[in-house]
Design a protein around this motif. Sequence first.
Motif, PDB file in Angstrom:
ATOM      1  N   PHE A 280     -39.688 -55.442 -29.311  1.00 43.66           N
ATOM      2  CA  PHE A 280     -39.820 -54.630 -30.522  1.00 43.66           C
ATOM      3  C   PHE A 280     -39.782 -53.155 -30.157  1.00 43.66           C
ATOM      4  CE2 PHE A 280     -44.248 -55.436 -29.231  1.00 43.66           C
ATOM      5  CZ  PHE A 280     -44.828 -54.175 -29.307  1.00 43.66           C
ATOM      6  N   VAL A 281     -39.385 -52.356 -31.133  1.00 45.27           N
ATOM      7  CA  VAL A 281     -39.285 -50.904 -30.964  1.00 45.27           C
ATOM      8  C   VAL A 281     -40.052 -50.238 -32.095  1.00 45.27           C
ATOM      9  CG1 VAL A 281     -37.737 -48.922 -30.848  1.00 45.27           C
ATOM     10  CG2 VAL A 281     -37.017 -51.117 -29.884  1.00 45.27           C
ATOM     11  N   ILE A 282     -40.860 -49.248 -31.759  1.00 47.30           N
ATOM     12  CA  ILE A 282     -41.579 -48.460 -32.765  1.00 47.30           C
ATOM     13  C   ILE A 282     -40.932 -47.084 -32.816  1.00 47.30           C
ATOM     14  CG2 ILE A 282     -43.795 -47.520 -33.491  1.00 47.30           C
ATOM     15  CD1 ILE A 282     -45.143 -49.677 -31.752  1.00 47.30           C
ATOM     16  N   LEU A 283     -40.473 -46.688 -34.001  1.00 44.94           N
ATOM     17  CA  LEU A 283     -39.801 -45.405 -34.193  1.00 44.94           C
ATOM     18  C   LEU A 283     -40.727 -44.440 -34.917  1.00 44.94           C
ATOM     19  CD1 LEU A 283     -36.441 -46.910 -35.448  1.00 44.94           C
ATOM     20  CD2 LEU A 283     -36.812 -45.901 -33.207  1.00 44.94           C
ATOM     21  N   ASP A 284     -40.900 -43.245 -34.357  1.00 38.58           N
ATOM     22  CA  ASP A 284     -41.742 -42.202 -34.951  1.00 38.58           C
ATOM     23  C   ASP A 284     -40.839 -41.008 -35.255  1.00 38.58           C
ATOM     24  OD1 ASP A 284     -43.479 -40.012 -35.401  1.00 38.58           O
ATOM     25  OD2 ASP A 284     -45.071 -40.983 -34.265  1.00 38.58           O
TER      26      ASP A 284
ATOM     27  N   ILE B 248     -29.253 -39.550 -26.874  1.00 37.88           N
ATOM     28  CA  ILE B 248     -30.502 -39.046 -27.460  1.00 37.88           C
ATOM     29  C   ILE B 248     -31.562 -38.783 -26.391  1.00 37.88           C
ATOM     30  CG2 ILE B 248     -30.049 -40.242 -29.625  1.00 37.88           C
ATOM     31  CD1 ILE B 248     -32.232 -42.244 -28.891  1.00 37.88           C
ATOM     32  N   LEU B 249     -31.378 -39.344 -25.198  1.00 37.34           N
ATOM     33  CA  LEU B 249     -32.341 -39.140 -24.116  1.00 37.34           C
ATOM     34  C   LEU B 249     -32.089 -37.847 -23.352  1.00 37.34           C
ATOM     35  CD1 LEU B 249     -32.448 -42.752 -22.618  1.00 37.34           C
ATOM     36  CD2 LEU B 249     -34.144 -41.694 -24.113  1.00 37.34           C
ATOM     37  N   THR B 250     -30.876 -37.307 -23.455  1.00 39.17           N
ATOM     38  CA  THR B 250     -30.507 -36.142 -22.639  1.00 39.17           C
ATOM     39  C   THR B 250     -30.048 -34.955 -23.480  1.00 39.17           C
ATOM     40  OG1 THR B 250     -28.269 -37.050 -22.375  1.00 39.17           O
ATOM     41  CG2 THR B 250     -29.882 -37.584 -20.663  1.00 39.17           C
ATOM     42  N   ARG B 251     -30.112 -35.065 -24.799  1.00 37.33           N
ATOM     43  CA  ARG B 251     -29.696 -33.955 -25.657  1.00 37.33           C
ATOM     44  C   ARG B 251     -30.714 -32.803 -25.514  1.00 37.33           C
ATOM     45  NH1 ARG B 251     -31.280 -37.322 -31.157  1.00 37.33           N
ATOM     46  NH2 ARG B 251     -33.539 -36.945 -31.046  1.00 37.33           N
ATOM     47  N   PRO B 252     -30.410 -31.599 -26.053  1.00 32.58           N
ATOM     48  CA  PRO B 252     -31.335 -30.470 -25.922  1.00 32.58           C
ATOM     49  C   PRO B 252     -32.739 -30.741 -26.471  1.00 32.58           C
ATOM     50  CG  PRO B 252     -29.177 -29.716 -26.619  1.00 32.58           C
ATOM     51  CD  PRO B 252     -29.120 -31.209 -26.648  1.00 32.58           C
ATOM     52  N   ASP B 253     -32.822 -31.533 -27.542  1.00 32.13           N
ATOM     53  CA  ASP B 253     -34.136 -31.930 -28.085  1.00 32.13           C
ATOM     54  C   ASP B 253     -34.287 -33.439 -27.905  1.00 32.13           C
ATOM     55  OD1 ASP B 253     -32.079 -32.431 -29.880  1.00 32.13           O
ATOM     56  OD2 ASP B 253     -33.410 -32.351 -31.622  1.00 32.13           O
ATOM     57  N   PRO B 254     -34.479 -33.893 -26.679  1.00 29.17           N
ATOM     58  CA  PRO B 254     -34.427 -35.335 -26.409  1.00 29.17           C
ATOM     59  C   PRO B 254     -35.567 -36.104 -27.068  1.00 29.17           C
ATOM     60  CG  PRO B 254     -35.320 -34.195 -24.523  1.00 29.17           C
ATOM     61  CD  PRO B 254     -34.845 -33.134 -25.479  1.00 29.17           C
ATOM     62  N   VAL B 255     -35.278 -37.344 -27.410  1.00 29.89           N
ATOM     63  CA  VAL B 255     -36.310 -38.218 -27.928  1.00 29.89           C
ATOM     64  C   VAL B 255     -37.280 -38.549 -26.798  1.00 29.89           C
ATOM     65  CG1 VAL B 255     -35.071 -40.364 -27.392  1.00 29.89           C
ATOM     66  CG2 VAL B 255     -36.724 -40.334 -29.255  1.00 29.89           C
ATOM     67  N   ALA B 256     -38.558 -38.638 -27.125  1.00 28.16           N
ATOM     68  CA  ALA B 256     -39.564 -39.067 -26.152  1.00 28.16           C
ATOM     69  C   ALA B 256     -39.570 -40.588 -26.130  1.00 28.16           C
ATOM     70  CB  ALA B 256     -40.936 -38.525 -26.538  1.00 28.16           C
ATOM     71  N   MET B 257     -39.262 -41.171 -24.977  1.00 25.04           N
ATOM     72  CA  MET B 257     -39.160 -42.620 -24.884  1.00 25.04           C
ATOM     73  C   MET B 257     -40.227 -43.170 -23.962  1.00 25.04           C
ATOM     74  SD  MET B 257     -35.935 -45.048 -23.883  1.00 25.04           S
ATOM     75  CE  MET B 257     -36.018 -46.824 -24.175  1.00 25.04           C
ATOM     76  N   ASP B 258     -41.088 -44.005 -24.537  1.00 28.14           N
ATOM     77  CA  ASP B 258     -42.101 -44.709 -23.771  1.00 28.14           C
ATOM     78  C   ASP B 258     -41.714 -46.176 -23.782  1.00 28.14           C
ATOM     79  OD1 ASP B 258     -45.158 -44.129 -22.779  1.00 28.14           O
ATOM     80  OD2 ASP B 258     -44.930 -46.183 -23.507  1.00 28.14           O
ATOM     81  N   VAL B 259     -41.543 -46.778 -22.603  1.00 27.19           N
ATOM     82  CA  VAL B 259     -41.013 -48.139 -22.553  1.00 27.19           C
ATOM     83  C   VAL B 259     -41.807 -48.996 -21.583  1.00 27.19           C
ATOM     84  CG1 VAL B 259     -39.284 -47.440 -20.849  1.00 27.19           C
ATOM     85  CG2 VAL B 259     -38.950 -49.543 -22.143  1.00 27.19           C
ATOM     86  N   VAL B 260     -42.080 -50.221 -22.008  1.00 19.79           N
ATOM     87  CA  VAL B 260     -42.681 -51.228 -21.143  1.00 19.79           C
ATOM     88  C   VAL B 260     -41.669 -52.346 -20.963  1.00 19.79           C
ATOM     89  CG1 VAL B 260     -44.514 -52.923 -20.831  1.00 19.79           C
ATOM     90  CG2 VAL B 260     -45.043 -50.706 -21.864  1.00 19.79           C
TER      91      VAL B 260
ATOM     92  N   SER C 111     -40.855 -48.755 -26.791  1.00 19.42           N
ATOM     93  CA  SER C 111     -40.041 -49.957 -26.710  1.00 19.42           C
ATOM     94  C   SER C 111     -40.666 -50.986 -25.777  1.00 19.42           C
ATOM     95  CB  SER C 111     -38.640 -49.595 -26.203  1.00 19.42           C
ATOM     96  OG  SER C 111     -37.836 -50.742 -26.029  1.00 19.42           O
ATOM     97  N   HIS C 112     -40.831 -52.212 -26.287  1.00 14.05           N
ATOM     98  CA  HIS C 112     -41.316 -53.321 -25.466  1.00 14.05           C
ATOM     99  C   HIS C 112     -40.160 -54.289 -25.271  1.00 14.05           C
ATOM    100  CE1 HIS C 112     -43.086 -57.536 -25.405  1.00 14.05           C
ATOM    101  NE2 HIS C 112     -43.421 -57.017 -24.245  1.00 14.05           N
ATOM    102  N   GLN C 113     -39.762 -54.480 -24.017  1.00 11.97           N
ATOM    103  CA  GLN C 113     -38.627 -55.342 -23.703  1.00 11.97           C
ATOM    104  C   GLN C 113     -39.030 -56.304 -22.588  1.00 11.97           C
ATOM    105  OE1 GLN C 113     -35.826 -55.466 -25.373  1.00 11.97           O
ATOM    106  NE2 GLN C 113     -36.281 -53.726 -26.698  1.00 11.97           N
TER     107      GLN C 113
END
Length: 296
Positions: free
Chosen positions: A226-230, A161-173, A116-118
């Motif tokens: 913008f956000v890139i979703l994988d 989604i950031l703290t669930r058992p299978d959390p999403v990997a979030m890279d943010v600038v 995520s670029h914000q």
Amino acid sequence: MPSVGQTLPLHQLGRRLRQWREDAGYSLEKAAAKVPGMSQTALYRLEKGMKAKPNPRDVRAICELYGLHDDLIDGAVGLAMQAAQKDWWWHAYGDLIPEGFDVYVAQETAAEAISSHQPNLIPGLLQTPSYVLALIQRALPNAGPDEWERRVEIKTHRKAILTRPDPVAMDVVIGQAALHHRVGSPAIMAAQLRHLTEMCALHPNINLRILPFEAGFPCGASMPPFVILDFGTTTDGSPVEPRTVFLENVVGGIYLRKPDDVEFHERAYSTITQASLDAKASQILVTRLAKEYERE
């Protein structure tokens, strides 16, 4: 058996697929024959909302066969993703979520990694309730407290989604400007910046960098948010869903899936990341500014 939260998107998807098939002039038999790996029975079950976990790739192939516009295809794939979730919580807020954004929420929930670029705001997934409320009150000054509260709840649910058992990997600038643009009081800003550092310290799946003022415009232009979703890969190594770029604005959002568009934003994100402070220096800057707000 599908849960109540799954049943609604399953039936919505099924009705739309049947209508689109009929509009395209295909019988059930002929449509199934033209989709690789699809049987007539499987397509029938999909149209009847009986397939508990519709494959997004199958849904995309069916929609492409019917010659649908990209926006409709993305919507159908979004419904397929929603149906795979056990808790379709955002349906409860359907009157408050902008048209099309519920598809994004489904894709955000299904993603394995988010970049995520914000440049000007703290990303929604990392906002505190007070920060969210201050923004909403400015955006909707005539709305009542009940609506403000429900909109805050939407953001709160999304953050799971950031703290669930299978959390999403979030890279943010985050652009340094976002740390200086005041949202609410100095106390709200101090708490918000503290929250950023705490989330990164507690959750290794979150990687935060700050793009400092002195970096200027690394891409040679002012890049919008913008956000890139994988969505990860299947057992055979193929993508579950193509990487998607989401461009959000005040009147809606745009989904980009064409390889050239996705590659452009991935290169831009890499360039912005390289020009940013590293994780440690970013934490130091955010902590310093939090202290400055606390002293006001």
